[in-house]
Every structure is written in structure tokens, then in C-alpha cells.
Design a protein around this motif. Sequence first.
Motif, mmCIF file in Angstrom:
data_model
loop_
_atom_site.group_PDB
_atom_site.id
_atom_site.type_symbol
_atom_site.label_atom_id
_atom_site.label_comp_id
_atom_site.label_asym_id
_atom_site.label_seq_id
_atom_site.Cartn_x
_atom_site.Cartn_y
_atom_site.Cartn_z
ATOM 1 N N GLY A 119 0.782 -1.229 0.000
ATOM 2 C CA GLY A 119 0.000 0.000 0.000
ATOM 3 C C GLY A 119 0.811 1.274 0.000
ATOM 4 N N LEU A 120 0.415 2.189 0.876
ATOM 5 C CA LEU A 120 0.935 3.549 0.894
ATOM 6 C C LEU A 120 2.083 3.701 1.882
ATOM 7 C CD1 LEU A 120 -2.554 5.291 1.072
ATOM 8 C CD2 LEU A 120 -1.124 5.084 -0.973
ATOM 9 N N SER A 121 3.027 4.576 1.547
ATOM 10 C CA SER A 121 4.080 4.933 2.490
ATOM 11 C C SER A 121 3.492 5.844 3.569
ATOM 12 C CB SER A 121 5.215 5.656 1.765
ATOM 13 O OG SER A 121 4.784 6.951 1.353
ATOM 14 N N THR A 122 4.292 6.149 4.580
ATOM 15 C CA THR A 122 3.814 7.013 5.661
ATOM 16 C C THR A 122 3.363 8.368 5.131
ATOM 17 O OG1 THR A 122 5.402 5.931 7.124
ATOM 18 C CG2 THR A 122 4.420 7.975 7.910
ATOM 19 N N LYS A 123 4.195 8.968 4.317
ATOM 20 C CA LYS A 123 3.867 10.280 3.748
ATOM 21 C C LYS A 123 2.616 10.206 2.880
ATOM 22 C CE LYS A 123 5.809 13.458 0.354
ATOM 23 N NZ LYS A 123 6.966 13.696 -0.518
ATOM 24 N N GLN A 124 2.521 9.174 2.055
ATOM 25 C CA GLN A 124 1.366 9.004 1.181
ATOM 26 C C GLN A 124 0.094 8.734 1.984
ATOM 27 O OE1 GLN A 124 2.847 5.764 -1.132
ATOM 28 N NE2 GLN A 124 4.165 7.041 -2.422
ATOM 29 N N HIS A 125 0.245 7.965 3.054
ATOM 30 C CA HIS A 125 -0.924 7.636 3.880
ATOM 31 C C HIS A 125 -1.503 8.895 4.523
ATOM 32 C CE1 HIS A 125 -2.697 4.092 6.365
ATOM 33 N NE2 HIS A 125 -3.572 5.052 6.233
ATOM 34 N N SER A 157 7.297 2.300 7.957
ATOM 35 C CA SER A 157 7.513 1.015 7.293
ATOM 36 C C SER A 157 7.891 -0.061 8.312
ATOM 37 C CB SER A 157 8.632 1.138 6.260
ATOM 38 O OG SER A 157 8.294 2.106 5.290
ATOM 39 N N GLN A 158 7.285 -1.226 8.155
ATOM 40 C CA GLN A 158 7.535 -2.315 9.088
ATOM 41 C C GLN A 158 8.423 -3.395 8.468
ATOM 42 O OE1 GLN A 158 4.159 -3.867 11.174
ATOM 43 N NE2 GLN A 158 3.444 -1.854 11.824
ATOM 44 N N MET A 159 8.845 -4.307 9.309
ATOM 45 C CA MET A 159 9.657 -5.447 8.881
ATOM 46 C C MET A 159 8.753 -6.632 8.542
ATOM 47 S SD MET A 159 12.929 -4.752 8.802
ATOM 48 C CE MET A 159 13.854 -6.267 9.081
ATOM 49 N N GLY A 160 9.356 -7.632 7.902
ATOM 50 C CA GLY A 160 8.587 -8.794 7.464
ATOM 51 C C GLY A 160 8.468 -9.898 8.484
ATOM 52 N N GLY A 161 9.077 -9.743 9.648
ATOM 53 C CA GLY A 161 8.853 -10.690 10.718
ATOM 54 C C GLY A 161 9.968 -11.679 10.964
ATOM 55 N N TRP A 240 5.793 -6.130 3.494
ATOM 56 C CA TRP A 240 4.936 -5.680 2.378
ATOM 57 C C TRP A 240 3.472 -5.551 2.768
ATOM 58 C CZ3 TRP A 240 1.364 -9.439 1.488
ATOM 59 C CH2 TRP A 240 1.703 -10.766 1.778
ATOM 60 N N TRP A 241 3.072 -6.229 3.822
ATOM 61 C CA TRP A 241 1.656 -6.154 4.236
ATOM 62 C C TRP A 241 1.376 -4.923 5.077
ATOM 63 C CZ3 TRP A 241 4.687 -10.569 5.214
ATOM 64 C CH2 TRP A 241 5.353 -10.593 6.429
ATOM 65 N N GLU A 242 2.430 -4.276 5.613
ATOM 66 C CA GLU A 242 2.227 -3.110 6.458
ATOM 67 C C GLU A 242 3.285 -2.054 6.136
ATOM 68 O OE1 GLU A 242 0.160 -4.285 10.531
ATOM 69 O OE2 GLU A 242 2.072 -5.304 10.306
ATOM 70 N N TYR A 243 3.107 -1.424 4.990
ATOM 71 C CA TYR A 243 4.046 -0.386 4.575
ATOM 72 C C TYR A 243 3.954 0.813 5.512
ATOM 73 C CZ TYR A 243 6.670 2.295 1.004
ATOM 74 O OH TYR A 243 7.609 3.017 0.313
ATOM 75 N N SER A 244 2.753 1.122 5.973
ATOM 76 C CA SER A 244 2.582 2.302 6.813
ATOM 77 C C SER A 244 1.255 2.238 7.565
ATOM 78 C CB SER A 244 2.627 3.562 5.937
ATOM 79 O OG SER A 244 2.289 4.702 6.681
ATOM 80 N N PRO A 245 1.132 1.337 8.547
ATOM 81 C CA PRO A 245 -0.164 1.171 9.229
ATOM 82 C C PRO A 245 -0.495 2.329 10.160
ATOM 83 C CG PRO A 245 1.475 -0.271 10.175
ATOM 84 C CD PRO A 245 2.122 0.355 8.984
ATOM 85 N N SER A 246 -1.736 2.751 10.095
ATOM 86 C CA SER A 246 -2.213 3.877 10.895
ATOM 87 C C SER A 246 -2.943 3.360 12.140
ATOM 88 C CB SER A 246 -3.160 4.736 10.054
ATOM 89 O OG SER A 246 -3.432 5.964 10.696
ATOM 90 N N VAL A 247 -2.851 4.123 13.206
ATOM 91 C CA VAL A 247 -3.527 3.826 14.466
ATOM 92 C C VAL A 247 -4.545 4.935 14.719
ATOM 93 C CG1 VAL A 247 -3.234 3.408 16.936
ATOM 94 C CG2 VAL A 247 -1.442 2.708 15.324
#
Length: 365
Positions: A119-125, A157-161, A240-247
Motif C-alpha cells: 500500500g501507501l508509504s507514511t507520507k502518502q498515507h 515502514s515495518q519489517m517482514g517478521g 509488504w503487508w504493512e508499509y505504513s499502518p495507521s492507528v
Amino acid sequence: MERRRFIARGTAGATAAAALAAPNIAGAQGAPRIRWRCPGSFPKSLDTLYGTQEHLAKRIGEMTDGAFQIQVFGPGEIVPALQVMDAVGGGTVECGFTSAYYYLGKDPSLAMATCLPFGLSTKQHWAWLTHGGARQLYAEVYRDQGVVAIPAGNTGSQMGGWFRKEIRSVEDLKGLKFRIAGYGGNALQKLGVVTQQIGGPDIYPALERGVIDGAEWVGPYDDEKLGFNRIAPFYYYPGWWEYSPSVDLMVNARAYEQLPAAYKAILEAACAESWHWMSARYDVLNPTAMRRLIAAGTQLRSFPREVLQASYRASQELFAELGEQNPRFKRLHEQWDRFRTDQVQWARVAEDSLANFLAVATAQR
């Protein structure tokens, strides 16, 4: 006599000036005093996620000179980690600090408010939320859940685990028991992964007991604190599943409507500040945490291109299926996807080209 009158006039003038300088909310007589409770979905040991929940409450208190107080709670202190939105919507508490994708079983569209795979990067989100129409589109989704949601945090951006074994091909994913939240898990199921959604405080015990073979959370700083590196040696990227998750700060709709307009504005301002406070904090803390993990023996790995390509195809198939099943998801996803496509093309020209050059140039120093 003249001297006494001059001093009196000066004192009165100073008092009037001080009164004018004081914030209206803080200094106004009769400003409503409000006390809310705010459970959250994130472990209290994390000064990033739970720390942002505390920061938000602190700023709201400061902006109202203590008139509007929010008391924060960790998972399980009032409700379990993954039941915060239910408690807020049902009126058990006035607000909660959580991510919408934990509740996608209620409405698949909720996942998009947090993040979608690739999805979207932090800035894009942030652009999508504030100027791309997302808040307006999502008002109806949240209204159905009895809440008003205000973006209040982002991990970046998060890591893949973490994995007990290396992932060299798509074949290595089959039968793997993996903790993951959101629709990244549904995409991985298409590749044979057995996924579980487990609240943050319960991930380490599940990994330790072998209930799961791997887990994703956020990134180096949080993951180090939660101790995943002590059990699973291989650390993969990108997430890749959490490019920039919002809370979100989710507020009970009725409680929100009863707030004075000034308090609503303060909520918006404090949440916007907290959104950026969290993402900036992660950007500062993650690089040094990554170095510590690698020095302690963590094996850093990138997902093979074959795995990324298969994951992307599975994600697109998932979005199409969800759109066929749910007209609302289809409508919101079409808007999100148009925005994402424009942003990716713009970033490719304006940002990615320089980022790639700098990555190479820095490595050669």
C-alpha cells in the motif's frame, strides 16, 4: 496619591493582559471538565505504541489546562487487546487507541483504514487521510461501528517478521504457522501459510511454545523489546503487508457529539501531532535497534523476489474477491487504488530515484 493610582492602574492592566494571553479553553470559567477512559491494543512495555497513547492523553490535558483528562489503560486492564473498538462503540468506554484492521471481520473496509498489502508509504498515507478524501469516505464505515475515528499514530515502514527457518521460495511458506494481522494474512493463506491473529502481549508465549513458527509485529525497536530474536533467528524484510499502518483514537459517537466544538478541535490537533510523533520516534529508534539485533546474532534476510511477486499476485486476487463480495469495499478500494497509483508514479520520479542513488553512494563511502 498619584503614585498609588498609577500602581493600581498598572496592576489592573497587567492582570487584564494576562487574562487576554491565557488560552480560552484553559482559562475560561465554566469550561466543561471531562474525564474519559481509553483502553488500548498495544503492550505497555512499548514506549512507541503505548507511549503514543500516553503522549496523546498528556497533550489533550495540556491543551485544556487539565479540563479534559483521558486516563489510558493497557490491553486486558479494561478489555482485551482486540476488543477495544467493540468497547468504544458499545459505550463501555468513551474512547480507545487501536487499529481498525483488527476488526475487519465486522467490515472488510476497516482494513484499508489501517493499511493494505503493498500500500501507501507514511507520507502518502497521511496525504490520503487528510487531503485524499479518506476521512470523508470512512466516516460511514466507522459510523456503522458506533465510533468516530481520528488518525492518531503511524509506525512507518515495518519489517517482514521473525522465522525459525529461512524462506528461500514460495514452497517454504506452505504449512508455516505465522502470526499476522490484517489482509496480509489472507494473502499469505493463498500461498499455504497457516495464519493467526494474536494480540501483542500474547505473541512471545505463542512463539516460545511453538504454537506458531514465526511472527511479525512492527520493527527492530519494538521486536527487540518483545524478545522475538531470542526464539526465531531469521529477520525478514520488507513488511509488504504493512508499509505504513495507521492507528486511530476511536471515540464513542455519542460521547463525541456531546463535546464542545473547541474540544473536538483539540482532539484533532493532538491526534495529528501524535500521528507524526509516533512515526518520527520509530525513525529515530529503529536503526540503532537493528544494529544491536545484528550484533547479537540476528540473521537479516530479504524476501526472495519470487516470494514478493507471488504475494503481490495473491493480494490483488484477494482485493478482487473482496470487491465482488462487498460493494463498499470495492468502492473504497477503487478510490484508494487510484490514489496509490498516482503516488507511486510521482514518488518514482521525485523520491525513489534519489533514495536509490543515496543508498548506493552511502554504501560506497
